[in-house]
Design an enzyme around this catalytic site. Structure first.
Site, PDB file in Angstrom:
ATOM      1  N   HIS A 185      38.054  40.397  43.182  1.00 48.55           N
ATOM      2  CA  HIS A 185      36.753  40.731  42.582  1.00 48.55           C
ATOM      3  C   HIS A 185      35.601  40.451  43.548  1.00 48.55           C
ATOM      4  CE1 HIS A 185      37.924  41.064  38.071  1.00 48.55           C
ATOM      5  NE2 HIS A 185      38.810  41.610  38.856  1.00 48.55           N
ATOM      6  N   ASP A 186      35.746  39.433  44.389  1.00 43.21           N
ATOM      7  CA  ASP A 186      34.701  39.168  45.373  1.00 43.21           C
ATOM      8  C   ASP A 186      34.621  40.336  46.362  1.00 43.21           C
ATOM      9  OD1 ASP A 186      32.685  37.766  46.739  1.00 43.21           O
ATOM     10  OD2 ASP A 186      34.137  37.026  48.209  1.00 43.21           O
TER      11      ASP A 186
ATOM     12  N   VAL B 229      33.046  43.847  45.426  1.00 42.71           N
ATOM     13  CA  VAL B 229      31.608  43.950  45.162  1.00 42.71           C
ATOM     14  C   VAL B 229      30.865  43.375  46.373  1.00 42.71           C
ATOM     15  CG1 VAL B 229      29.748  43.392  43.563  1.00 42.71           C
ATOM     16  CG2 VAL B 229      32.077  43.640  42.701  1.00 42.71           C
TER      17      VAL B 229
ATOM     18  N   ASP C  17      57.052  37.681  42.287  1.00 43.95           N
ATOM     19  CA  ASP C  17      58.310  38.411  42.457  1.00 43.95           C
ATOM     20  C   ASP C  17      58.075  39.883  42.126  1.00 43.95           C
ATOM     21  OD1 ASP C  17      58.151  38.570  39.733  1.00 43.95           O
ATOM     22  OD2 ASP C  17      59.819  37.228  39.320  1.00 43.95           O
TER      23      ASP C  17
ATOM     24  N   ASP D 203      32.107  38.353  50.581  1.00 45.69           N
ATOM     25  CA  ASP D 203      30.958  37.553  51.014  1.00 45.69           C
ATOM     26  C   ASP D 203      30.682  36.378  50.084  1.00 45.69           C
ATOM     27  OD1 ASP D 203      30.100  38.853  48.768  1.00 45.69           O
ATOM     28  OD2 ASP D 203      28.147  39.425  49.585  1.00 45.69           O
TER      29      ASP D 203
ATOM     30  N   HIS E 206      49.793  41.501  39.777  1.00 42.12           N
ATOM     31  CA  HIS E 206      49.927  41.297  38.325  1.00 42.12           C
ATOM     32  C   HIS E 206      51.299  40.744  37.942  1.00 42.12           C
ATOM     33  CE1 HIS E 206      46.335  44.119  37.155  1.00 42.12           C
ATOM     34  NE2 HIS E 206      45.968  43.005  37.757  1.00 42.12           N
ATOM     35  N   THR E 207      52.055  40.332  38.919  1.00 44.07           N
ATOM     36  CA  THR E 207      53.292  39.590  38.638  1.00 44.07           C
ATOM     37  C   THR E 207      52.966  38.145  38.234  1.00 44.07           C
ATOM     38  OG1 THR E 207      55.342  38.758  39.632  1.00 44.07           O
ATOM     39  CG2 THR E 207      53.534  39.014  41.104  1.00 44.07           C
TER      40      THR E 207
ATOM     41  N   GLY F 239      31.674  43.479  49.402  1.00 43.94           N
ATOM     42  CA  GLY F 239      32.579  42.924  50.404  1.00 43.94           C
ATOM     43  C   GLY F 239      32.895  41.449  50.159  1.00 43.94           C
TER      44      GLY F 239
ATOM     45  N   SER G 200      57.529  35.784  34.247  1.00 45.60           N
ATOM     46  CA  SER G 200      57.450  34.647  35.183  1.00 45.60           C
ATOM     47  C   SER G 200      56.026  34.572  35.739  1.00 45.60           C
ATOM     48  CB  SER G 200      58.475  34.814  36.304  1.00 45.60           C
ATOM     49  OG  SER G 200      58.347  36.098  36.903  1.00 45.60           O
TER      50      SER G 200
ATOM     51  N   PRO H 245      37.683  48.185  39.346  1.00 47.14           N
ATOM     52  CA  PRO H 245      38.329  49.169  38.460  1.00 47.14           C
ATOM     53  C   PRO H 245      38.614  48.612  37.069  1.00 47.14           C
ATOM     54  CG  PRO H 245      39.823  48.427  40.198  1.00 47.14           C
ATOM     55  CD  PRO H 245      38.491  47.849  40.524  1.00 47.14           C
TER      56      PRO H 245
HETATM   57  C1  HEM Z   1      43.381  48.905  39.192  1.00 44.99           C
HETATM   58  C2  HEM Z   1      43.168  47.683  39.624  1.00 44.99           C
HETATM   59  C3  HEM Z   1      43.114  46.495  38.742  1.00 44.99           C
HETATM   60  C4  HEM Z   1      42.755  46.377  37.437  1.00 44.99           C
HETATM   61  C5  HEM Z   1      42.281  47.475  36.498  1.00 44.99           C
HETATM   62  C6  HEM Z   1      42.925  44.991  37.059  1.00 44.99           C
HETATM   63  C7  HEM Z   1      42.632  44.470  35.827  1.00 44.99           C
HETATM   64  C8  HEM Z   1      42.917  43.184  35.434  1.00 44.99           C
HETATM   65  C9  HEM Z   1      42.657  42.647  34.123  1.00 44.99           C
HETATM   66  C10 HEM Z   1      41.996  43.398  32.975  1.00 44.99           C
HETATM   67  C11 HEM Z   1      43.130  41.392  34.099  1.00 44.99           C
HETATM   68  C12 HEM Z   1      43.145  40.432  32.903  1.00 44.99           C
HETATM   69  C13 HEM Z   1      41.814  39.724  32.766  1.00 44.99           C
HETATM   70  C14 HEM Z   1      41.776  38.932  31.483  1.00 44.99           C
HETATM   71  O1  HEM Z   1      41.604  39.554  30.431  1.00 44.99           O
HETATM   72  O2  HEM Z   1      41.930  37.690  31.517  1.00 44.99           O
HETATM   73  C15 HEM Z   1      43.677  41.111  35.404  1.00 44.99           C
HETATM   74  C16 HEM Z   1      44.266  39.916  35.763  1.00 44.99           C
HETATM   75  C17 HEM Z   1      44.684  39.635  37.042  1.00 44.99           C
HETATM   76  N1  HEM Z   1      44.536  40.452  38.138  1.00 44.99           N
HETATM   77 FE1  HEM Z   1      44.004  42.385  38.139  1.00 44.99          FE
HETATM   78  N2  HEM Z   1      43.402  44.295  38.136  1.00 44.99           N
HETATM   79  C18 HEM Z   1      43.518  45.172  39.185  1.00 44.99           C
HETATM   80  C19 HEM Z   1      43.911  44.878  40.471  1.00 44.99           C
HETATM   81  C20 HEM Z   1      44.188  43.605  40.915  1.00 44.99           C
HETATM   82  C21 HEM Z   1      44.346  43.233  42.292  1.00 44.99           C
HETATM   83  C22 HEM Z   1      44.196  44.188  43.469  1.00 44.99           C
HETATM   84  C23 HEM Z   1      44.624  41.900  42.306  1.00 44.99           C
HETATM   85  C24 HEM Z   1      44.860  40.983  43.477  1.00 44.99           C
HETATM   86  C25 HEM Z   1      45.205  41.366  44.660  1.00 44.99           C
HETATM   87  C26 HEM Z   1      44.663  41.462  40.943  1.00 44.99           C
HETATM   88  C27 HEM Z   1      44.999  40.200  40.529  1.00 44.99           C
HETATM   89  C28 HEM Z   1      45.023  39.783  39.220  1.00 44.99           C
HETATM   90  C29 HEM Z   1      45.549  38.492  38.808  1.00 44.99           C
HETATM   91  C30 HEM Z   1      46.256  37.490  39.708  1.00 44.99           C
HETATM   92  C31 HEM Z   1      45.315  38.408  37.441  1.00 44.99           C
HETATM   93  C32 HEM Z   1      45.628  37.211  36.546  1.00 44.99           C
HETATM   94  C33 HEM Z   1      44.371  36.339  36.518  1.00 44.99           C
HETATM   95  C34 HEM Z   1      44.529  35.021  35.765  1.00 44.99           C
HETATM   96  O3  HEM Z   1      45.638  34.675  35.376  1.00 44.99           O
HETATM   97  O4  HEM Z   1      43.503  34.340  35.590  1.00 44.99           O
HETATM   98  N3  HEM Z   1      44.359  42.505  40.126  1.00 44.99           N
HETATM   99  N4  HEM Z   1      43.522  42.201  36.190  1.00 44.99           N
END
Ligand code: HEM
Length: 326
Positions: A63-64, A67, A252, A71, A189-190, A69, A247, A159
């Protein structure tokens, strides 16, 4: 184990071939020799108390960087005259791990005042978080400087989970990342969790004709419905979460396996199967976790170098939550 060790060594080569001239591995070696060790120690100790900070920090890095870059703008607090990124719609109550960056910053300021940027702390902490959850190690090229601007309105660059394939490809392309990077990065998202409100439209409000997304595995949908009832009092709406997969603290390839069972949590996850190229890449990762991890590391390096501030640009914040006074 031996295979993983070889891969770690390969990673060092991959890292150096991707580094932009402006960022350097070992950037703090002379300026603040224990910087990386201090950050690692803080992340590790925080992880022992709460494993959730690891996915939280990996997401903070994403997220950093999306938006303005990489920074450190996501770390800035809102002020009476400015709503900052961290209070923008995709962030707010869903982000976590900020306090870990604060602790690392305080420890670094105590030993090397004004030297280590918040943007670099986040990049190191994201790498350390991946390693703590079982992922591959990589060298982080550093030298990022901190931005002075953070606007909630600019979080539109992040996104949405309801995006289709073209939309997610476009949003990554806007940041200079390839479709291949995107497929590999979504494997993040693993690990971690999601609040119910981030996906319940798929269960109860999919379209004018259909309540439930037909692309969602019906058994998985039932499970999600049990965890996330349709009507929730405000307090539960803010607190109810589900794990991203079985998990949640282990890196993984299960994210990709789940997609082929139509058990991707978000529309944007499941969308990876909507074209032949992205679906083939996901199939390779589902079958070979190490192939994914290697590509994930390369993509994380690319992510962490988006529009970085270097040299005399920006500043080194004294406190990651506020810009320095002039
Ligand atoms: C199309 C791209 C992406 C979308 C739409 C997206 C969306 C989301 C959403 C909606 C959540 C859940 C937030 C919540 O309700 O608590 C989430 C969690 C997460 N996202 Fe993404 N994400 C995307 C790409 C990425 C990328 C590129 C990364 C890292 C390289 C990432 C890492 C994570 C992680 C690790 C979580 C879990 C966060 C936590 O447990 O606190 N996501 N994402």
């Amino acid at each position: 184990m031996l295979l993983k060790l070889t891969l770690v060594m390969m990673m060092a080569c991959i890292t150096s071939s991707h580094i932009e001239a402006t960022l350097q591995v070992g950037f703090y070696r002379d300026k603040c020799p224990f910087a990386e060790a201090i950050i690692k120690d803080v992340v590790k100790k925080s992880f022992i108390i709460n494993q959730g900070i690891a996915p939280g920090i990996v997401r903070l890095q994403f997220h950093d960087c999306f938006v303005r870059g990489c920074d450190g703008s996501i770390l800035l607090d809102s002020t009476p005259i400015n709503q900052a990124e961290k209070d923008g719609p995709p962030n707010g109550i869903t982000i976590r791990g900020l306090e870990v960056i604060d602790i690392a910053k305080a420890r670094l300021e105590a030993v090397c005042k004004g030297v280590v940027s918040c943007a670099d702390i986040l990049a190191f902490a994201a790498r350390d978080s991946v390693v703590l959850t079982g992922g591959l190690y990589w060298d982080v090229a550093a030298g990022r400087r901190d931005g002075r601007i953070s606007r909630a309105s600019e979080t539109v660059d992040i996104p949405s989970p309801s995006f289709n394939l073209n939309q997610i490809i476009q949003s990554f392309a806007n940041k200079g990342l390839t479709q291949g990077d995107m497929v590999a990065l979504l494997g993040a998202h693993t690990i971690g969790r999601s609040h119910c409100f981030s996906f319940t439209d798929r269960l109860y409000n999919y379209s004018t004709r259909m309540m439930q997304d037909p692309n969602l595995n019906p058994y998985y949908a039932e499970l999600l419905k049990q965890r996330c009832p349709r009507v929730l009092p405000q307090i539960l709406n803010e607190t109810l979460v589900v794990f991203m997969n079985q998990s949640p603290y282990l890196i993984d390839q299960s994210y990709y396996e789940n997609l082929f069972e139509h058990a991707g949590l978000f529309i944007s996850d499941q969308a990876l199967l909507d074209s032949q190229t992205t679906s083939q890449q996901a199939a390779i990762y589902a079958a070979n976790g190490l192939a994914w991890e290697v590509d994930f590391v390369k993509a994380m390096i690319n992510l962490s170098q988006i529009q970085v501030l270097t040299g005399n640009q920006g500043e080194i914040r004294a406190n990651c939550r506020v810009i320095n006074p002039y």
